[in-house]
Design a protein around this motif. Structure first.
Motif, PDB file in Angstrom:
ATOM      1  N   GLN A 171       0.831  -1.208   0.000  1.00  0.00           N
ATOM      2  CA  GLN A 171       0.000   0.000   0.000  1.00  0.00           C
ATOM      3  C   GLN A 171       0.862   1.255   0.000  1.00  0.00           C
ATOM      4  OE1 GLN A 171      -2.403  -0.685   3.480  1.00  0.00           O
ATOM      5  NE2 GLN A 171      -3.814  -2.072   2.421  1.00  0.00           N
ATOM      6  N   LYS A 172       1.958   1.221   0.725  1.00  0.00           N
ATOM      7  CA  LYS A 172       2.874   2.350   0.771  1.00  0.00           C
ATOM      8  C   LYS A 172       3.492   2.606  -0.603  1.00  0.00           C
ATOM      9  CE  LYS A 172       7.094   3.914   3.087  1.00  0.00           C
ATOM     10  NZ  LYS A 172       8.143   3.553   4.084  1.00  0.00           N
ATOM     11  N   LEU A 173       3.871   1.539  -1.296  1.00  0.00           N
ATOM     12  CA  LEU A 173       4.469   1.672  -2.627  1.00  0.00           C
ATOM     13  C   LEU A 173       3.471   2.263  -3.621  1.00  0.00           C
ATOM     14  CD1 LEU A 173       6.426  -1.699  -2.719  1.00  0.00           C
ATOM     15  CD2 LEU A 173       7.443   0.586  -2.654  1.00  0.00           C
ATOM     16  N   LEU A 174       2.228   1.831  -3.539  1.00  0.00           N
ATOM     17  CA  LEU A 174       1.200   2.401  -4.413  1.00  0.00           C
ATOM     18  C   LEU A 174       1.037   3.896  -4.148  1.00  0.00           C
ATOM     19  CD1 LEU A 174      -1.512  -0.413  -4.294  1.00  0.00           C
ATOM     20  CD2 LEU A 174      -0.087   0.214  -6.249  1.00  0.00           C
ATOM     21  N   GLY A 175       1.112   4.276  -2.877  1.00  0.00           N
ATOM     22  CA  GLY A 175       1.010   5.685  -2.528  1.00  0.00           C
ATOM     23  C   GLY A 175       2.180   6.515  -3.037  1.00  0.00           C
ATOM     24  N   GLU A 176       3.314   5.847  -3.292  1.00  0.00           N
ATOM     25  CA  GLU A 176       4.492   6.536  -3.816  1.00  0.00           C
ATOM     26  C   GLU A 176       4.497   6.595  -5.348  1.00  0.00           C
ATOM     27  OE1 GLU A 176       7.856   4.510  -2.194  1.00  0.00           O
ATOM     28  OE2 GLU A 176       7.427   5.118  -0.123  1.00  0.00           O
ATOM     29  N   GLY A 177       3.418   6.095  -5.967  1.00  0.00           N
ATOM     30  CA  GLY A 177       3.308   6.199  -7.415  1.00  0.00           C
ATOM     31  C   GLY A 177       3.757   4.993  -8.206  1.00  0.00           C
ATOM     32  N   TYR A 178       4.066   3.910  -7.531  1.00  0.00           N
ATOM     33  CA  TYR A 178       4.427   2.689  -8.243  1.00  0.00           C
ATOM     34  C   TYR A 178       3.202   2.085  -8.931  1.00  0.00           C
ATOM     35  CZ  TYR A 178       9.113   2.168  -6.222  1.00  0.00           C
ATOM     36  OH  TYR A 178      10.429   2.336  -5.895  1.00  0.00           O
ATOM     37  N   ILE A 179       3.439   1.308  -9.980  1.00  0.00           N
ATOM     38  CA  ILE A 179       2.386   0.560 -10.664  1.00  0.00           C
ATOM     39  C   ILE A 179       2.556  -0.913 -10.291  1.00  0.00           C
ATOM     40  CG2 ILE A 179       1.388  -0.084 -12.894  1.00  0.00           C
ATOM     41  CD1 ILE A 179       2.553   2.548 -13.990  1.00  0.00           C
ATOM     42  N   ALA A 180       1.487  -1.532  -9.804  1.00  0.00           N
ATOM     43  CA  ALA A 180       1.545  -2.899  -9.298  1.00  0.00           C
ATOM     44  C   ALA A 180       1.163  -3.903 -10.372  1.00  0.00           C
ATOM     45  CB  ALA A 180       0.625  -3.052  -8.092  1.00  0.00           C
ATOM     46  N   PHE A 294      16.699  -5.207 -15.970  1.00  0.00           N
ATOM     47  CA  PHE A 294      15.320  -4.722 -16.063  1.00  0.00           C
ATOM     48  C   PHE A 294      14.870  -4.122 -14.736  1.00  0.00           C
ATOM     49  CE2 PHE A 294      11.076  -6.125 -14.675  1.00  0.00           C
ATOM     50  CZ  PHE A 294      10.274  -5.318 -15.474  1.00  0.00           C
ATOM     51  N   LEU A 295      15.153  -4.810 -13.651  1.00  0.00           N
ATOM     52  CA  LEU A 295      14.681  -4.386 -12.335  1.00  0.00           C
ATOM     53  C   LEU A 295      15.332  -3.077 -11.899  1.00  0.00           C
ATOM     54  CD1 LEU A 295      14.752  -7.953 -10.822  1.00  0.00           C
ATOM     55  CD2 LEU A 295      12.690  -6.619 -11.284  1.00  0.00           C
ATOM     56  N   LEU A 296      16.608  -2.913 -12.169  1.00  0.00           N
ATOM     57  CA  LEU A 296      17.288  -1.666 -11.831  1.00  0.00           C
ATOM     58  C   LEU A 296      16.808  -0.507 -12.707  1.00  0.00           C
ATOM     59  CD1 LEU A 296      20.863  -3.107 -11.297  1.00  0.00           C
ATOM     60  CD2 LEU A 296      19.518  -1.912  -9.553  1.00  0.00           C
ATOM     61  N   ALA A 297      16.668  -0.767 -14.003  1.00  0.00           N
ATOM     62  CA  ALA A 297      16.265   0.298 -14.926  1.00  0.00           C
ATOM     63  C   ALA A 297      14.868   0.817 -14.618  1.00  0.00           C
ATOM     64  CB  ALA A 297      16.324  -0.209 -16.361  1.00  0.00           C
ATOM     65  N   ASN A 298      14.004  -0.049 -14.092  1.00  0.00           N
ATOM     66  CA  ASN A 298      12.627   0.339 -13.805  1.00  0.00           C
ATOM     67  C   ASN A 298      12.369   0.592 -12.322  1.00  0.00           C
ATOM     68  OD1 ASN A 298      11.013   0.039 -16.499  1.00  0.00           O
ATOM     69  ND2 ASN A 298      12.393  -1.721 -16.430  1.00  0.00           N
ATOM     70  N   SER A 315       7.364   7.603 -17.234  1.00  0.00           N
ATOM     71  CA  SER A 315       7.593   9.044 -17.083  1.00  0.00           C
ATOM     72  C   SER A 315       8.681   9.336 -16.049  1.00  0.00           C
ATOM     73  CB  SER A 315       6.302   9.746 -16.671  1.00  0.00           C
ATOM     74  OG  SER A 315       5.800   9.209 -15.454  1.00  0.00           O
ATOM     75  N   VAL A 316       8.938   8.382 -15.160  1.00  0.00           N
ATOM     76  CA  VAL A 316       9.993   8.523 -14.149  1.00  0.00           C
ATOM     77  C   VAL A 316      11.293   7.905 -14.639  1.00  0.00           C
ATOM     78  CG1 VAL A 316      10.715   7.861 -11.812  1.00  0.00           C
ATOM     79  CG2 VAL A 316       8.359   8.598 -12.240  1.00  0.00           C
ATOM     80  N   THR A 317      11.207   6.697 -15.204  1.00  0.00           N
ATOM     81  CA  THR A 317      12.413   5.955 -15.567  1.00  0.00           C
ATOM     82  C   THR A 317      12.998   6.353 -16.915  1.00  0.00           C
ATOM     83  OG1 THR A 317      10.998   4.206 -16.482  1.00  0.00           O
ATOM     84  CG2 THR A 317      11.748   3.952 -14.201  1.00  0.00           C
ATOM     85  N   ASP A 318      12.156   6.840 -17.843  1.00  0.00           N
ATOM     86  CA  ASP A 318      12.640   7.278 -19.170  1.00  0.00           C
ATOM     87  C   ASP A 318      11.710   8.362 -19.695  1.00  0.00           C
ATOM     88  OD1 ASP A 318      13.797   7.581 -21.623  1.00  0.00           O
ATOM     89  OD2 ASP A 318      13.715   5.459 -22.188  1.00  0.00           O
TER      90      ASP A 318
END
Length: 324
Positions: A171-180, A294-298, A315-318
């Protein structure tokens, strides 16, 4: 590399019941984080510090290893592994050369990681020649049983005290703008699978915490990805060797509907690497491997407790690619 399991379901079930902290019960909640350390050994790979039998070891975090955990014979003796039984010919002493020591299975009496003491763990024992040396691996079933969280953004490894801690972290990660994105554990090959596309061709993919992104050579041909130069020789765990190519251009990757950072993956015959005959139907273990690159780049976070992959938006990673 994909490594085979030698432990029973009963022993794996035991793993989920042996966690304690300093010999006492687990705390009511919380996640204990320790640093992820990265080394370049046949690609970028994450490691964490652990103690086995009271001695310190640096263990590779390897979700593509189809086992609970492993170490080499010398470390197994130093860590006090018991009940060793020979289970077959596996492991290599150098690329293309099968180790004469073969593969054994035993029980590790005690291991301490991230403040938790784990007891009576099933462990596989075989040789893995690497430079610098690798003390061992924590495999797919270990990550699953401990509900581990591997964070490639903050470069940390977490062990939750309770399943609720995994949910709260998600839930915290979603609040930080991550896509699940939900992934599945493939019981047939001990791997973590997610659907995706490579240059428009739909395919199952495997999430692997180590090394580079890999595309099977026949899938690359189907997707129209031209082969670039031979830049390396792969060395499979059963002794197979062969040419590894670099894709001649960048390829478009889509993971569970999300466009992610493009990459120039490695391409080789993944069936030959594993020493297996090619199958008619495509499967995740031999199609696309999404590795540490892949995991580091994203800026990914993997929650092995809830089977959820968290990715930053393009929009954050590239940002340049996202604006096209």
């Amino acid at each position: 590399m994909r490594l085979k399991s030698t432990v029973s379901a009963g022993l794996l079930g035991l793993l989920s019941l042996v966690c304690c902290v300093g010999g006492a019960a687990e705390p009511a909640g919380g996640i204990t984080y320790i640093p992820l350390q990265f080394r370049t050994i046949s690609g970028v790979r994450p490691f964490i510090d652990v103690e086995m039998g009271g001695k310190k070891f640096l263990m590779k975090v390897h979700s593509g290893a189809e086992l609970t955990m492993m170490t080499i014979h010398a470390h197994a003796q130093a860590a006090g592994v018991t009940g060793m039984k020979h289970v077959g010919s596996y492991g290599i002493s150098k690329p293309g050369e099968v180790s004469q020591l073969g593969m054994d299975a035993g029980v590790l009496p005690e291991m301490t990681v991230a403040g938790k003491t784990l007891r009576n763990l099933p462990i596989s024992v075989f040789e893995i020649p690497q430079d610098p040396p690798v003390d061992g691996m924590l495999g797919s079933k270990w990550l699953k049983a401990l509900r581990a969280i591997v964070d490639y953004d903050k470069l940390r490894f977490g062990l939750p005290a309770t399943p609720e801690d995994n949910v709260l972290e998600d839930q915290k990660l979603l609040g930080e703008g991550y896509i699940a994105h939900r992934f599945t554990f493939n019981d047939a090959n001990g791997s973590y699978q997610i659907d995706g596309e490579i240059d428009g061709v739909k395919t199952p993919m495997t999430l692997v915490t180590v090394a580079e992104n890999v595309v099977d050579i026949e899938l690359a041909r189907e997707a129209g990805i031209p082969l670039g130069p031979v830049f390396d020789t792969y060395a499979g765990p059963g002794g197979a060797v062969g040419d590894a190519y670099l894709a001649k251009r960048m390829v478009r990757l889509v993971v569970d509907g999300q466009t992610v950072v493009s990459d120039r993956p490695q391409i080789y015959d993944t069936y030959a690497y594993h020493g297996e005959p090619r199958k008619a139907a495509r499967d995740n273990a031999h199609s696309v491997r999404l590795g540490a690159d892949f995991l580091l780049a994203n800026q990914a976070v993997i929650d092995f407790g809830t089977n959820t992959l968290f990715l930053r938006p393009l929009s954050v990673t590239d940002p340049a690619a996202a604006g096209k």
